[in-house]
Design a protein around this motif. Structure first.
Motif, PDB file in Angstrom:
ATOM      1  N   PRO A  70     -11.547  -9.797-103.845  1.00 31.32           N
ATOM      2  CA  PRO A  70     -10.338  -9.054-104.245  1.00 31.32           C
ATOM      3  C   PRO A  70     -10.656  -7.635-104.725  1.00 31.32           C
ATOM      4  N   ARG A  71     -11.929  -7.378-105.076  1.00 33.20           N
ATOM      5  CA  ARG A  71     -12.304  -6.025-105.501  1.00 33.20           C
ATOM      6  C   ARG A  71     -12.873  -5.193-104.351  1.00 33.20           C
ATOM      7  N   ALA A  72     -12.557  -5.564-103.139  1.00 32.05           N
ATOM      8  CA  ALA A  72     -12.811  -4.663-102.007  1.00 32.05           C
ATOM      9  C   ALA A  72     -11.671  -3.652-102.050  1.00 32.05           C
ATOM     10  N   HIS A  73     -11.886  -2.588-102.869  1.00 30.92           N
ATOM     11  CA  HIS A  73     -10.780  -1.685-103.224  1.00 30.92           C
ATOM     12  C   HIS A  73     -10.124  -1.059-102.005  1.00 30.92           C
ATOM     13  N   SER A  74     -10.930  -0.764-101.002  1.00 27.55           N
ATOM     14  CA  SER A  74     -10.377  -0.061 -99.838  1.00 27.55           C
ATOM     15  C   SER A  74      -9.443  -0.955 -99.034  1.00 27.55           C
ATOM     16  N   GLN A  75      -9.338  -2.221 -99.411  1.00 21.25           N
ATOM     17  CA  GLN A  75      -8.432  -3.118 -98.711  1.00 21.25           C
ATOM     18  C   GLN A  75      -7.151  -3.386 -99.495  1.00 21.25           C
ATOM     19  N   HIS A  76      -6.792  -2.429-100.341  1.00 17.73           N
ATOM     20  CA  HIS A  76      -5.505  -2.468-101.042  1.00 17.73           C
ATOM     21  C   HIS A  76      -4.732  -1.214-100.707  1.00 17.73           C
ATOM     22  N   PRO A  77      -3.827  -1.190 -99.747  1.00 13.41           N
ATOM     23  CA  PRO A  77      -3.420  -2.328 -98.927  1.00 13.41           C
ATOM     24  C   PRO A  77      -4.466  -2.669 -97.844  1.00 13.41           C
ATOM     25  N   ALA A  78      -4.315  -3.846 -97.274  1.00 12.97           N
ATOM     26  CA  ALA A  78      -5.266  -4.332 -96.276  1.00 12.97           C
ATOM     27  C   ALA A  78      -5.101  -3.601 -94.936  1.00 12.97           C
ATOM     28  N   SER A  79      -6.182  -3.543 -94.181  1.00 18.68           N
ATOM     29  CA  SER A  79      -6.133  -2.986 -92.826  1.00 18.68           C
ATOM     30  C   SER A  79      -5.816  -4.086 -91.833  1.00 18.68           C
ATOM     31  N   HIS A  80      -5.154  -3.707 -90.754  1.00 15.43           N
ATOM     32  CA  HIS A  80      -4.899  -4.642 -89.654  1.00 15.43           C
ATOM     33  C   HIS A  80      -5.280  -3.970 -88.353  1.00 15.43           C
ATOM     34  N   SER A  81      -5.686  -4.771 -87.387  1.00 10.86           N
ATOM     35  CA  SER A  81      -6.128  -4.176 -86.129  1.00 10.86           C
ATOM     36  C   SER A  81      -5.370  -4.746 -84.946  1.00 10.86           C
ATOM     37  N   GLN A  82      -5.352  -3.962 -83.885  1.00  4.38           N
ATOM     38  CA  GLN A  82      -4.803  -4.441 -82.614  1.00  4.38           C
ATOM     39  C   GLN A  82      -5.720  -3.958 -81.502  1.00  4.38           C
ATOM     40  N   HIS A  83      -6.261  -4.908 -80.753  1.00  7.72           N
ATOM     41  CA  HIS A  83      -7.039  -4.572 -79.557  1.00  7.72           C
ATOM     42  C   HIS A  83      -6.130  -4.627 -78.341  1.00  7.72           C
ATOM     43  N   VAL A  84      -6.165  -3.606 -77.530  1.00 12.02           N
ATOM     44  CA  VAL A  84      -5.456  -3.636 -76.239  1.00 12.02           C
ATOM     45  C   VAL A  84      -6.524  -3.564 -75.157  1.00 12.02           C
ATOM     46  N   LEU A  85      -6.711  -4.668 -74.462  1.00 16.64           N
ATOM     47  CA  LEU A  85      -7.840  -4.758 -73.527  1.00 16.64           C
ATOM     48  C   LEU A  85      -7.376  -4.603 -72.086  1.00 16.64           C
ATOM     49  N   GLN A  86      -8.191  -3.898 -71.315  1.00 17.30           N
ATOM     50  CA  GLN A  86      -8.016  -3.953 -69.860  1.00 17.30           C
ATOM     51  C   GLN A  86      -8.723  -5.223 -69.385  1.00 17.30           C
ATOM     52  N   TYR A 106      -8.185   0.587 -79.380  1.00 19.64           N
ATOM     53  CA  TYR A 106      -8.265  -0.115 -80.658  1.00 19.64           C
ATOM     54  C   TYR A 106      -7.458   0.671 -81.682  1.00 19.64           C
ATOM     55  N   VAL A 107      -6.527  -0.012 -82.316  1.00 22.43           N
ATOM     56  CA  VAL A 107      -5.715   0.614 -83.359  1.00 22.43           C
ATOM     57  C   VAL A 107      -6.027  -0.083 -84.670  1.00 22.43           C
ATOM     58  N   GLU A 108      -6.284   0.720 -85.700  1.00 21.33           N
ATOM     59  CA  GLU A 108      -6.478   0.147 -87.029  1.00 21.33           C
ATOM     60  C   GLU A 108      -5.456   0.811 -87.949  1.00 21.33           C
ATOM     61  N   ALA A 109      -4.633  -0.003 -88.574  1.00 22.41           N
ATOM     62  CA  ALA A 109      -3.548   0.531 -89.407  1.00 22.41           C
ATOM     63  C   ALA A 109      -3.752   0.098 -90.848  1.00 22.41           C
ATOM     64  N   ARG A 110      -3.438   0.997 -91.747  1.00 19.14           N
ATOM     65  CA  ARG A 110      -3.536   0.688 -93.172  1.00 19.14           C
ATOM     66  C   ARG A 110      -2.577   1.604 -93.900  1.00 19.14           C
ATOM     67  N   GLY A 111      -1.651   1.026 -94.650  1.00 20.66           N
ATOM     68  CA  GLY A 111      -0.671   1.840 -95.359  1.00 20.66           C
ATOM     69  C   GLY A 111       0.050   2.735 -94.377  1.00 20.66           C
ATOM     70  N   GLU A 112       0.086   4.047 -94.712  1.00 17.24           N
ATOM     71  CA  GLU A 112       0.818   4.992 -93.871  1.00 17.24           C
ATOM     72  C   GLU A 112      -0.018   5.485 -92.696  1.00 17.24           C
ATOM     73  N   SER A 113      -1.292   5.166 -92.675  1.00 17.18           N
ATOM     74  CA  SER A 113      -2.115   5.811 -91.642  1.00 17.18           C
ATOM     75  C   SER A 113      -2.585   4.828 -90.585  1.00 17.18           C
ATOM     76  N   GLN A 114      -2.848   5.387 -89.445  1.00 14.40           N
ATOM     77  CA  GLN A 114      -3.218   4.583 -88.288  1.00 14.40           C
ATOM     78  C   GLN A 114      -4.273   5.371 -87.514  1.00 14.40           C
ATOM     79  N   ILE A 115      -5.353   4.708 -87.106  1.00 15.45           N
ATOM     80  CA  ILE A 115      -6.325   5.401 -86.259  1.00 15.45           C
ATOM     81  C   ILE A 115      -6.393   4.728 -84.909  1.00 15.45           C
ATOM     82  N   LEU A 116      -6.671   5.537 -83.920  1.00 23.18           N
ATOM     83  CA  LEU A 116      -6.743   5.047 -82.541  1.00 23.18           C
ATOM     84  C   LEU A 116      -8.118   5.384 -81.985  1.00 23.18           C
ATOM     85  N   LEU A 117      -8.810   4.371 -81.504  1.00 20.37           N
ATOM     86  CA  LEU A 117     -10.106   4.584 -80.872  1.00 20.37           C
ATOM     87  C   LEU A 117     -10.041   4.010 -79.466  1.00 20.37           C
ATOM     88  N   SER A 118     -10.863   4.569 -78.580  1.00 16.27           N
ATOM     89  CA  SER A 118     -10.894   3.993 -77.235  1.00 16.27           C
ATOM     90  C   SER A 118     -12.317   3.983 -76.733  1.00 16.27           C
TER      91      SER A 118
END
Ligand code: FES
Ligand SMILES: [Fe+2]
Lengths: 155, 439
Positions: A70-86, A106-118
């Motif tokens: 629970p003290r993984a501070h960077s996970q408050h709020p938690a991150s969620h991911s979405q893989h979009v595969l070919q 690959y999308v990783e979302a947390r709070g207001e921010s979202q990152i996109l990697l490919s």
């Protein structure tokens, strides 16, 4: 799980997106590695050049266990991911082993921010009595060497 | 909105003896003034000479918002120029690094320059006869950065003509670079393994303060260290540790450990944290390497170099050095709320490959965008950047171990958890920012 290794790759990504990290880790062979080279597809090995991540099961276990704290501070709020595969393509098959390439977003979302990697995921799998196991999961990112924000989950 | 540009008194008031005002971190005007006054008037790390080994090799890099070009000359010297064509301002090169051959050729109208920036030629020369071109700045070739210092292959620039000399500016803290370079029995380092680059949405000063902050690891890094400790439980203290464990476990050391490691501040904002020992002190011994070091430096100097492994040495305002593992971090401010952090690893000539592995492993575990340790730091810096916008208290506390006597001393050695190391950064900041000299 046995059968088509292409189904295995899709299953593996789904476990990550469902945050079933223990189940995901169990897919790795004892000497399996997770590797994100800093030069992306151009990198020959994890030793002569650095990597964004190069982890054995010990370090992957550490990551998974940290996320449970629970003290993984960077996970408050938690991150969620979405893989979009070919669709995965089989690169080579020898005996009990297979190598596949799977282009992804690959999308990783947390709070207001979202990152996109490919990039392209490259799996090296080995057949065992209990199904396919990961020898190496290599992720060749586009622009791996550019400045990146924190990537908190597993690509 | 306060205006600071023409009010040195208002800038000075942001830094008090034991606290600093939030505008330091939030104001875009302050950020612009920092680029002009602090980053242009002090000595800023540009790059390492090993990035440009051959004549014609170049590296591009921005300092204080200005695009620069570091170039190896035919005679072996390293020169720094502004990356701006003398004609209309096109950047001569836009790759991050490469080799231009024997001269620069502007991609726009093909004006050419020697590697030192001197004008070489231009097309349709006749059209310039009888014009003022030769007498104008545009006819003189590339603008060069006059104040460049290559110290043991570390390249620093001072963009402004005013300001202290390199030696006066850094003084004794240069020992941190000496210690790292002397870890090579041949006295030579080369950048290796690429650079890990992070974008952090916080002010650059928060990151730099944290490099000197020893009170946070216990609480900030609890999740990572507890996970590591649980995985390592059951092993005897003498069991050989995997390198990753050797590097991560010490983050969990207690307050007493960090307090006793000691710190030292120097004039102009520089500091060394861990003058007695650090989280890097207990890496496995390498007898053959130690023998090579003794042969190169003599027993006494070799012992001195190897026993000193400070946590961090800060060459204010932009460079942080870890002699062991051989790694540096470079702080490159992008905006008031955005900072680029680079983590570099070095190979040491004549030293075993294990040293380079340690540098890469440490950077990967602790400073990669995918680090297991840094996520919590980064989250907290970004949280501070937001939290400071809250009203009520406008001040950031730096009270810990404040002692009025420290105001009169230049070099002080103290306990490792003293916030003096941060107060010292801000005193240097205030000094540079109060001047209206612009580059
Ligand atoms: S801008 Fe460079 S030659 Fe014209
Ligand atoms: Fe930290």
């Amino acid at each position: 799980m046995t059968g088509d290794p292409r189904d295995f790759v899709a299953h593996e990504a789904a476990l990550l997106d469902e945050r079933r990290f223990d189940d995901w880790l169990a897919l790795f062979a004892d000497n399996g590695h997770y590797w994100v080279p800093l030069l992306g597809a151009a990198q020959a090995d994890p030793f002569s050049h650095n990597s964004l991540a190069y982890e054995d099961r010990l370090l992957l276990q550490l990551r998974v266990d940290r996320l449970k704290n629970p003290r993984a501070h960077s996970q408050h709020p938690a991150s969620h991911s979405q893989h979009v595969l070919q669709p995965s393509r089989i690169e080579s098959e020898t005996g009990d082993e297979v190598r596949l390439r799977t282009p992804f977003l690959y999308v990783e979302a947390r709070g207001e921010s979202q990152i996109l990697l490919s990039g392209t995921a490259r799996h090296h799998l080995a057949q065992t009595p209990s199904g396919w196991r990961i020898r190496e999961k290599r992720l060749d990112l586009l622009n791996a060497g550019r400045a990146l924000p924190a990537i908190q989950l597993f690509i | 909105m306060t205006s600071y540009r023409h009010h040195p008194d208002r800038i000075a008031a942001l830094v008090q003896d034991d606290r600093v005002h939030r505008d330091l971190y939030l104001s875009e005007e302050i950020f612009a003034l920092e680029q002009e006054r602090l980053f242009a008037n002090t000595w800023v790390f540009l790059g390492h000479a090993s990035q440009v080994p051959e004549a014609g090799d170049f590296v591009t890099q921005e300092v204080a918002g200005r695009p620069l070009l570091m170039v190896r000359q035919p005679d072996g010297a390293v020169h720094v120029m502004y990356n701006r064509c003398a004609h209309k301002g096109t950047q001569l090169v836009t790759d991050e690094s490469g080799n231009v051959g024997r001269f620069f050729r502007c991609p726009y109208h093909a004006w050419t320059y020697k590697l030192d920036g001197a004008p070489l030629g231009l097309p349709l020369k006749n059209g310039y006869e009888g014009t003022q071109l030769k007498a104008c700045e545009s006819g003189q070739g590339l603008s060069v950065v006059k104040h460049v210092k290559v110290y043991r292959d570390f390249v620093f620039v001072r963009l402004s003509d005013a300001g202290p000399s390199f030696e006066d500016y850094f003084g004794a803290v240069l020992g941190a670079i000496d210690n790292m370079v002397d870890r090579s029995p041949e006295g030579k380092l080369t950048v290796g393994g690429g650079v890990l680059r992070n974008i952090v949405r916080c002010n650059w000063k928060m990151y730099l303060e944290n490099i000197n902050d020893t009170v946070h690891p216990m609480s900030t890094h609890e999740s990572a260290t507890k996970a590591a400790e649980a995985l390592w439980e059951g092993h005897a203290p003498t069991d050989p540790k995997p390198m990753a464990m050797e590097q991560i476990l010490p983050f969990g050391s207690g307050y007493e450990f960090f307090d006793k490691m000691g710190g030292r501040v120097f004039t102009n904002g520089h500091s060394v944290l861990g003058v007695n020992f650090s989280i890097h002190s207990n890496y496995a011994q390498l007898p053959e390497y130690e023998a090579a070091m003794q042969a190169a430096h003599g027993a006494e100097r070799a012992a001195d170099i190897l026993q000193r492994s400070p946590q961090n040495s800060v060459l204010y305002p932009s460079l942080s050095v870890k002699g062991s593992p051989q790694a540096i971090r470079v702080i490159r401010p992008l905006a008031a709320d955005r900072t680029l952090i680079e983590a570099w690893s070095f190979r040491a000539a004549g030293a075993p490959a294990l040293l380079f592995e340690r540098a890469m492993s440490y950077n990967r575990l602790v400073f990669s965008p995918m680090s297991v340790v840094a996520h919590d730091d980064v989250h907290l810096f970004e949280s501070i950047q937001q939290g400071l916008r809250a009203g009520g208290n406008e001040w950031v506390s730096l009270h810990r171990n404040f002692d009025a006597a420290e105001l009169a001393q230049a070099t002080i050695t103290t306990n490792g958890t003293n916030e003096l190391l941060m107060r010292n950064q801000f005193r240097a900041w205030a000094k540079a920012m109060a001047s209206e000299v612009a580059a």
